[in-house]
Design a protein around this motif. Structure first.
Motif, PDB file in Angstrom:
ATOM      1  N   ALA A 226      18.976 -66.296  -9.074  1.00  0.00           N
ATOM      2  CA  ALA A 226      19.870 -65.146  -9.214  1.00  0.00           C
ATOM      3  C   ALA A 226      19.190 -64.012  -9.973  1.00  0.00           C
ATOM      4  N   GLU A 227      18.461 -64.351 -11.008  1.00  0.00           N
ATOM      5  CA  GLU A 227      17.746 -63.329 -11.776  1.00  0.00           C
ATOM      6  C   GLU A 227      16.743 -62.596 -10.892  1.00  0.00           C
ATOM      7  N   ILE A 228      16.013 -63.360 -10.075  1.00  0.00           N
ATOM      8  CA  ILE A 228      15.045 -62.746  -9.157  1.00  0.00           C
ATOM      9  C   ILE A 228      15.766 -61.882  -8.136  1.00  0.00           C
ATOM     10  N   ALA A 229      16.888 -62.381  -7.609  1.00  0.00           N
ATOM     11  CA  ALA A 229      17.639 -61.647  -6.594  1.00  0.00           C
ATOM     12  C   ALA A 229      18.127 -60.307  -7.126  1.00  0.00           C
ATOM     13  N   VAL A 230      18.781 -60.320  -8.264  1.00  0.00           N
ATOM     14  CA  VAL A 230      19.338 -59.084  -8.812  1.00  0.00           C
ATOM     15  C   VAL A 230      18.226 -58.112  -9.187  1.00  0.00           C
ATOM     16  N   ARG A 231      17.200 -58.617  -9.834  1.00  0.00           N
ATOM     17  CA  ARG A 231      16.090 -57.751 -10.238  1.00  0.00           C
ATOM     18  C   ARG A 231      15.413 -57.103  -9.022  1.00  0.00           C
ATOM     19  N   ARG A 234      17.778 -54.481  -7.220  1.00  0.00           N
ATOM     20  CA  ARG A 234      17.869 -53.242  -7.990  1.00  0.00           C
ATOM     21  C   ARG A 234      16.576 -52.428  -7.869  1.00  0.00           C
ATOM     22  N   ARG A 235      15.454 -53.113  -7.953  1.00  0.00           N
ATOM     23  CA  ARG A 235      14.172 -52.414  -7.856  1.00  0.00           C
ATOM     24  C   ARG A 235      14.020 -51.764  -6.479  1.00  0.00           C
ATOM     25  N   TRP A 236      14.424 -52.483  -5.435  1.00  0.00           N
ATOM     26  CA  TRP A 236      14.317 -51.936  -4.078  1.00  0.00           C
ATOM     27  C   TRP A 236      15.235 -50.730  -3.922  1.00  0.00           C
ATOM     28  N   LEU A 237      16.470 -50.830  -4.385  1.00  0.00           N
ATOM     29  CA  LEU A 237      17.402 -49.713  -4.276  1.00  0.00           C
ATOM     30  C   LEU A 237      16.908 -48.500  -5.058  1.00  0.00           C
ATOM     31  N   ASP A 238      16.364 -48.742  -6.244  1.00  0.00           N
ATOM     32  CA  ASP A 238      15.822 -47.633  -7.041  1.00  0.00           C
ATOM     33  C   ASP A 238      14.666 -46.958  -6.318  1.00  0.00           C
ATOM     34  N   ILE A 263      27.223 -66.790 -12.991  1.00  0.00           N
ATOM     35  CA  ILE A 263      25.824 -66.362 -13.194  1.00  0.00           C
ATOM     36  C   ILE A 263      25.638 -64.933 -12.712  1.00  0.00           C
ATOM     37  N   TYR A 264      26.076 -64.638 -11.490  1.00  0.00           N
ATOM     38  CA  TYR A 264      25.859 -63.300 -10.940  1.00  0.00           C
ATOM     39  C   TYR A 264      26.659 -62.243 -11.699  1.00  0.00           C
ATOM     40  N   ARG A 265      27.872 -62.557 -12.096  1.00  0.00           N
ATOM     41  CA  ARG A 265      28.670 -61.573 -12.822  1.00  0.00           C
ATOM     42  C   ARG A 265      28.033 -61.255 -14.169  1.00  0.00           C
ATOM     43  N   SER A 266      27.405 -62.253 -14.779  1.00  0.00           N
ATOM     44  CA  SER A 266      26.737 -62.011 -16.058  1.00  0.00           C
ATOM     45  C   SER A 266      25.497 -61.123 -15.875  1.00  0.00           C
TER      46      SER A 266
END
Length: 268
Positions: A226-231, A234-238, A263-266
């Motif tokens: 999840a940490e890898i997914a969110v990071r 976000r990096r791709w969108l930025d 996990i994802y909400r946090s």
């Protein structure tokens, strides 16, 4: 997903068609079977069906049944989901990915790219192929025949969504971590998300719904994945925020378990 008794006659016709197609006469007294048993038989037959054309009547009856089942389960529109207060481009949703309306959903595929062949298996690949319909395996087979080799890890392929509310399905093969991800596995998982977003943008998608890639039988720990997914998202969108040609502006992280939702909400 519950199957109402009102679908028994259609299931009976479909099961008989599929059994005749493979010259399978093992099922006797189908008229006396319960709707649940007919659905289980139908699902096992389509899960193990070779990619080949069917009759127009089969497609029409199968498509009508699957769309009815999805409608009865209740369709969620991705655009109606609450956005993260910290990042309005992101949402978290716990539910059945086969019932969400979006421009694209992501399927955690295997290297064959033909769906799960285990009858009734409770994996996302099986569910997506079951409810999209046999047309999906047929399209995947054409793609793989043209490619001429198995799908590498961390790439992405786009197909139609067929009977799903989602317009497209983006298929990606995640790394097999076996519970002990290496640096290479982490890089490959990030590349899965990047490849899917690149493909979604190429298809003109605005909303993309990600499943939890590699966290099932591929054994990537949920929190780290999840940490890898969110990071990565976000990096791709930025990185693409200033690109007027990039259409993706809403990413949904789809989870099935309450623990994954927490996990994802946090994180977002």
């Amino acid at each position: 997903m519950q199957v109402a008794d009102t679908h028994a006659d259609e299931l009976l016709w479909l099961v008989r068609y599929l059994e005749r197609e493979r010259f399978d006469a093992t099922s006797e007294g189908l008229e006396a079977w319960s709707t649940d048993d007919l659905w289980a038989r139908f699902r096992s037959l389509v899960n193990t069906r070779e990619p080949q054309p069917a009759s127009d009547e089969f497609y029409a009856r199968q498509d009508a049944l699957l769309r009815s089942l999805i409608d009865e389960a209740g369709v969620t529109d991705a655009e109606s989901l609450p956005r993260s207060e910290a990042d309005g481009r992101l949402s978290v949703w716990r539910g059945d990915i086969t019932t969400i309306r979006a421009d694209a959903i992501v399927n955690a595929a295997n290297s064959q790219m033909l769906g799960c062949w285990v009858p009734g298996h409770r994996c996302i690949d099986n569910a997506i192929h079951t409810f999209a319909g046999v047309e999906l395996r047929e399209e995947c087979a054409r793609i793989m025949a043209a490619q001429g080799h198995e799908e590498p890890t961390a790439r992405a392929k786009v197909t139609s969504g067929y009977n799903l509310p989602a317009a497209h399905i983006i298929h990606t093969v995640g790394p097999i971590a076996g519970g002990r991800p290496t640096a290479r596995h982490r890089l490959q998982l990030a590349e899965c998300y990047e490849s899917c977003l690149d493909s979604a943008a190429g298809a003109g998608c605005h909303s993309v719904v990600f499943c939890c890639i590699s966290t099932g039988i591929f054994g990537f720990p949920q929190r780290e994945a999840a940490e890898i997914a969110v990071r990565t998202v976000r990096r791709w969108l930025d990185a693409h925020a200033a690109d007027s040609a990039t259409t993706v502006d809403h990413v949904v992280f789809n989870v099935f378990l309450p623990a994954d939702e927490q996990i994802y909400r946090s994180l977002i």
